[in-house]
Enzyme design. Structure first.
Site, PDB file in Angstrom:
ATOM      1  N   ILE A  97      -7.385   2.605  -6.042  1.00  0.00           N
ATOM      2  CA  ILE A  97      -7.321   3.790  -6.901  1.00  0.00           C
ATOM      3  C   ILE A  97      -5.914   3.962  -7.477  1.00  0.00           C
ATOM      4  CG2 ILE A  97      -9.245   4.836  -5.643  1.00  0.00           C
ATOM      5  CD1 ILE A  97      -7.376   6.734  -4.284  1.00  0.00           C
ATOM      6  N   ARG A 131       2.924   1.164  10.687  1.00  0.00           N
ATOM      7  CA  ARG A 131       3.575  -0.013  10.130  1.00  0.00           C
ATOM      8  C   ARG A 131       3.480   0.028   8.607  1.00  0.00           C
ATOM      9  NH1 ARG A 131       1.265  -5.953  11.429  1.00  0.00           N
ATOM     10  NH2 ARG A 131       3.117  -7.204  11.025  1.00  0.00           N
ATOM     11  N   ASN A 147       3.888  -2.805   2.898  1.00  0.00           N
ATOM     12  CA  ASN A 147       4.624  -3.207   1.697  1.00  0.00           C
ATOM     13  C   ASN A 147       5.510  -2.034   1.276  1.00  0.00           C
ATOM     14  OD1 ASN A 147       5.407  -3.594  -1.015  1.00  0.00           O
ATOM     15  ND2 ASN A 147       3.625  -4.889  -1.422  1.00  0.00           N
ATOM     16  N   GLN A 156       3.613   5.332  -3.258  1.00  0.00           N
ATOM     17  CA  GLN A 156       2.675   6.354  -2.789  1.00  0.00           C
ATOM     18  C   GLN A 156       3.402   7.643  -2.447  1.00  0.00           C
ATOM     19  OE1 GLN A 156      -0.858   6.583  -2.572  1.00  0.00           O
ATOM     20  NE2 GLN A 156      -0.174   5.149  -4.113  1.00  0.00           N
ATOM     21  N   LYS A 171      -1.317   3.199   9.536  1.00  0.00           N
ATOM     22  CA  LYS A 171      -1.862   4.563   9.559  1.00  0.00           C
ATOM     23  C   LYS A 171      -2.343   5.060   8.192  1.00  0.00           C
ATOM     24  CE  LYS A 171       0.497   6.673  13.517  1.00  0.00           C
ATOM     25  NZ  LYS A 171       1.551   7.635  13.893  1.00  0.00           N
ATOM     26  N   GLY A 172      -1.785   4.546   7.090  1.00  0.00           N
ATOM     27  CA  GLY A 172      -2.202   5.022   5.762  1.00  0.00           C
ATOM     28  C   GLY A 172      -1.228   6.031   5.197  1.00  0.00           C
ATOM     29  N   GLY A 201      -1.648   7.510   1.712  1.00  0.00           N
ATOM     30  CA  GLY A 201      -2.073   8.080   0.438  1.00  0.00           C
ATOM     31  C   GLY A 201      -1.735   9.548   0.252  1.00  0.00           C
ATOM     32  N   GLU A 202      -1.765  10.318   1.325  1.00  0.00           N
ATOM     33  CA  GLU A 202      -1.676  11.771   1.144  1.00  0.00           C
ATOM     34  C   GLU A 202      -0.428  12.404   1.758  1.00  0.00           C
ATOM     35  OE1 GLU A 202      -5.633  13.045   0.812  1.00  0.00           O
ATOM     36  OE2 GLU A 202      -6.378  11.223   1.709  1.00  0.00           O
TER      37      GLU A 202
HETATM   38 MO1  MOS Z   1      -8.278  11.447  -1.416  1.00  0.00          MO
HETATM   39  S1  MOS Z   1      -8.460  13.481  -1.820  1.00  0.00           S
HETATM   40  O1  MOS Z   1      -9.203  11.450   0.043  1.00  0.00           O
HETATM   41  O2  MOS Z   1      -8.946  10.580  -2.671  1.00  0.00           O
END
Ligand code: MOS
Length: 748
Positions: free
Chosen positions: A475, A638, A641, A648, A711-712, A714-715
């Site tokens: 995305i 971790r 990249n 992000q 862990k990610g 994105g948010e």
């Molecule tokens: Mo995100 S709001 O889980 O695309």
């Protein structure tokens, strides 16, 4: 043990593998796939907010040459909505909205008709000629005017990832009443819309045999194909959905949107390829970050130990679905007070169901909580960072579990040092430059670290190159790149020998890309399936005459520099090309599932954290706010990249700024409609608003979350930013602003 031969791209700032395609226009979006003999659909939106359609008069539109059909609830195909119980993968409890189902109008902008014509321009013109008569009913769209209707959400299976607040613990009322230091405040947040650059569109290619190839704007092709097959009763074998690239999602593509329904319906009825694109205005008709009213109260002893926490939220939802998000739980997970009451309620209104939007609930709740923390620090005469450290815990008291890892303390330390926080004078209005007041503020961010099941395929081809695929999405986050890295490292190949593909329902299934779980979810699937290929290669190696791998087990081998090697004797090596050549002229192909390790995870709480430090300049005469500097230190497991990861977090920080100072979907309740539905009036941060942004990663080594330790990200970047800005504004001006966005007039 690593040797110089170990290929290792994980942790390196590799350029996006899809970068050139993205910047040269080769990365096509859903509305850019041209197919022969394409017809164009334009959606007509309801002009009223609540009531009934009495009649349509489409005769003028239909009399134009080239207009093919005007679809309404009166002539939609019977098979549409055959499965009324169907819920998409991000559907909240309730009954999903069904376009063109009947004459009932439930919200402003509801799609009520589709005009299909030979050209887009003709369809758009014809749509203006369709006359609609309505029977109007009174609507309720104002959250603040309807707070007395707040009620508990009806939680369902879809809400496993969105737990309701835990039961109260201790005795908040009694302890808070006796606390020597306490603060309480009410926080009102406006609705917001996602506004990705790419607008929502679906191109349906109608093949000769009636099969459909669908290019859809979505954060999950699996979600789209399930919708199409269930809603229209079409077998899976007749549908393929593709979404190789996306011009931004932010949650707006987590649910199938109505252009998908419209395009498929028209293509099947007209037996023709059809494209339906929505306008920017129509993007304001399906899903938004809900308006919210929150109350937070905090109590502490004289030394700053918090012993009482209250947080409630009332949030809007539609009258047909209970959209929920986790708004109030965060304080109970982040801080250790023993007397905690958390409450969350919904107010059903005549609006479309709200929709997950970057850090849904998290940025809302944490923005209020962390402003209250700042207020409490001032109440105590304590440095705001010291207050956080005083109340630091590695335990999640909501779940009563330790964190699998939590380097937030180190985020505070490194962030504060980079920013220069220790030299801060606590006094509001103590820093000034010309007519600008300068302020420094800080806040904490927190988000969950989830993982879902996903599948992937890996093929070591006869030319020695590796092709890996999974029906996930990129995305804009960098999925293509990090999956290429994981595959390359697992089998010791250079990036250039790996091709990762996604966004196609012909590929192994993956969940919607959201919740910051894609790196952990698809990453684990890619790692697992590449290991399966490795195991097949080991079998081939064992079968070589006089093989030096004969007694080797999987644990004994490693891959680097295009070779399989013995870990304890890396000079014992065989090239992957040699091994695939032994496979009888065939590629080595595996498909596998990456699963969360529930046994390992269940004794821990898993989350990402951040510490955010911000400097603002507030013009005393004009009330304008400029965010001159911001530092975010992130503990997110971790870092696969650092380049895509930093992007992000930067994107999240920009949006956090935008949310704090600019973004607001303004509804005129006389019309029940969002009025600023364009990018001229819905303000988002632009380049001129952005100054010095700095990102620090505090790496965590966490083998509970998954073997990759991911862990990610994105948010987490957005979560702490609005509160840090509000707190910096307080430091600059002495004004405590609790509502978002913070408008100029709040500072004059
Ligand atoms: Mo995100 S709001 O889980 O695309």
């Amino acid at each position: 043990m690593s040797t110089p031969l170990v290929t290792n791209t994980i942790g390196k700032p590799i350029n996006r593998v899809d970068g050139v395609e993205k910047v040269t226009g080769k990365a096509k979006y859903a509305a850019e796939f041209n197919v022969p003999d394409l017809a164009y659909g334009v959606v007509i939106s309801s002009a009223i907010t609540k009531g009934k359609i009495k009649s349509f008069d489409a005769s003028d539109a239909l009399s134009l040459e080239g207009v093919l059909q005007v679809f309404t609830h009166e002539n939609r195909p019977k098979l549409a909505w055959f499965d009324i119980s169907y819920k998409d993968q991000d559907a909240p409890p309730g009954a999903p909205f069904r376009p063109l189902h009947n004459a009932t109008i439930k919200y402003s902008g509801q799609p009520i008709a589709l005009v299909v014509a030979e050209t887009f321009e003709l369809a758009r013109y014809a749509a203006t000629l369709v006359r609609v008569e309505y029977e109007e009913l009174t609507h309720e769209t104002d959250l603040e005017a309807n707070l007395h209707k707040a009620r508990k959400p009806k939680h369902g299976v879809a809400d496993l990832l969105k737990p309701p607040p835990p039961k109260p613990r201790g005795d908040f009322d009694r302890v808070y009443a006796e606390d020597p230091n306490k603060v309480a405040g009410r926080y009102v947040h406006s609705a917001e819309h996602h506004n990705p650059m790419e607008l929502f569109a679906t191109t349906v290619s109608y093949e000769k045999n009636g099969k459909l190839t669908i290019y859809d704007k979505t954060q999950g092709v699996t979600n789209s194909i399930l919708y199409v097959t269930q809603v229209f009763n079409i077998p899976f074998s007749d549908v393929r959905v593709l979404s190789p690239y996306m011009g931004g999602g932010f949650g707006s593509g987590l649910r199938p949107q109505y252009q998908l329904f419209m395009a498929v319906m028209a293509a099947r009825e007209l037996k023709r390829s059809v494209r339906v694109s929505l306008t920017r205005q129509q993007m304001f008709t399906f899903g938004h970050r809900p308006a919210t009213v929150q109350q937070v109260a905090l109590g502490a002893l004289a030394d700053g130990s918090m012993n009482a926490l209250y947080h409630d939220a009332m949030s809007e939802t539609s009258k047909f679905e209970d959209y929920t998000e986790v708004v109030v739980n965060w304080g109970g997970q982040l801080y250790p007070p023993e007397n905690v009451t958390l409450d969350y309620k919904l107010v059903p209104l005549d609006v479309y169901s709200p929709l997950d939007m970057r850090a849904p609930g998290g940025v809302t709740g944490m923005s209020a909580l962390e402003v209250a923390m700042d207020e409490l620090a001032y109440n105590l005469g304590m440095d705001p960072l010291q207050l956080r450290l005083k109340n630091y815990t590695d335990h999640d008291y909501n779940q009563n579990k330790p964190y699998s890892s939590k380097e937030l303390r180190e985020c505070y330390r490194q962030g504060a040092e980079r920013f220069g926080w220790p030299s801060r004078n606590m006094e509001p209005r103590s820093m000034k430059k010309d007519h600008n007041l300068i302020g420094w503020g800080m806040a904490t961010g927190m988000w969950e670290a989830n993982q879902m099941p996903a599948r992937a395929e890996a093929v070591l081809m006869v030319n020695g190159k590796l092709r890996v695929s999974s029906a996930t999405a990129d995305i804009g986050t960098g999925t293509y790149t990090i999956m290429t890295q994981i595959a390359a490292d697992t089998l010791g190949l250079p990036i250039s020998d790996v091709l990762f593909k996604l966004g196609d329902t012909d590929m192994p299934v993956a969940p919607i890309s959201g919740g910051s779980w894609t790196a952990a979810t698809v990453g684990t699937a890619v790692q697992t399936v590449c290991q399966e290929v490795g195991k097949s290669l080991l079998k081939l190696a064992k079968n070589m005459p006089d093989s030096l791998f004969k007694g080797a087990k999987w644990e004994d081998i490693t891959f680097s520099d295009k070779h399989m090697r013995l870990k304890n004797d890396p000079n014992v090596a065989v090239s992957l090309q040699t091994l695939v050549d032994l496979n009888g002229g065939k590629a080595v192909r595996e498909t596998s599932t990456g699963l969360p390790n529930a046994l390992k995870q269940r004794n821990f709480s898993r989350a990402t954290h951040s510490a955010v430090f911000v400097e603002v300049m507030v013009d005393e005469d004009l009330g304008t706010v400029k965010v001159t500097r911001a530092v975010t230190a992130v503990a997110g497991g971790r870092i696969l990249n650092p380049k895509t990861a930093r992007s992000q977090i930067l994107g999240g920080m920009v949006w956090g700024l935008s949310k704090a100072l600019e973004e607001e979907s303004v509804m005129d309740h006389n019309f029940g409609r969002f009025m600023n539905h364009n990018l001229a009036e819905y303000h988002v941060a632009v380049n001129a608003d952005i100054h010095d942004l700095d990102v620090i990663f505090v790496e965590e080594h966490d083998d509970v979350v998954n073997p990759l330790g991911v862990k990610g990200l994105g948010e987490i970047g957005i979560v702490g930013m609005p509160a840090a800005i509000a707190n910096a504004i307080f430091h600059a001006t002495g004004r405590r602003v609790r509502d978002l966005p913070i408008r100029l007039d709040a500072l004059l």
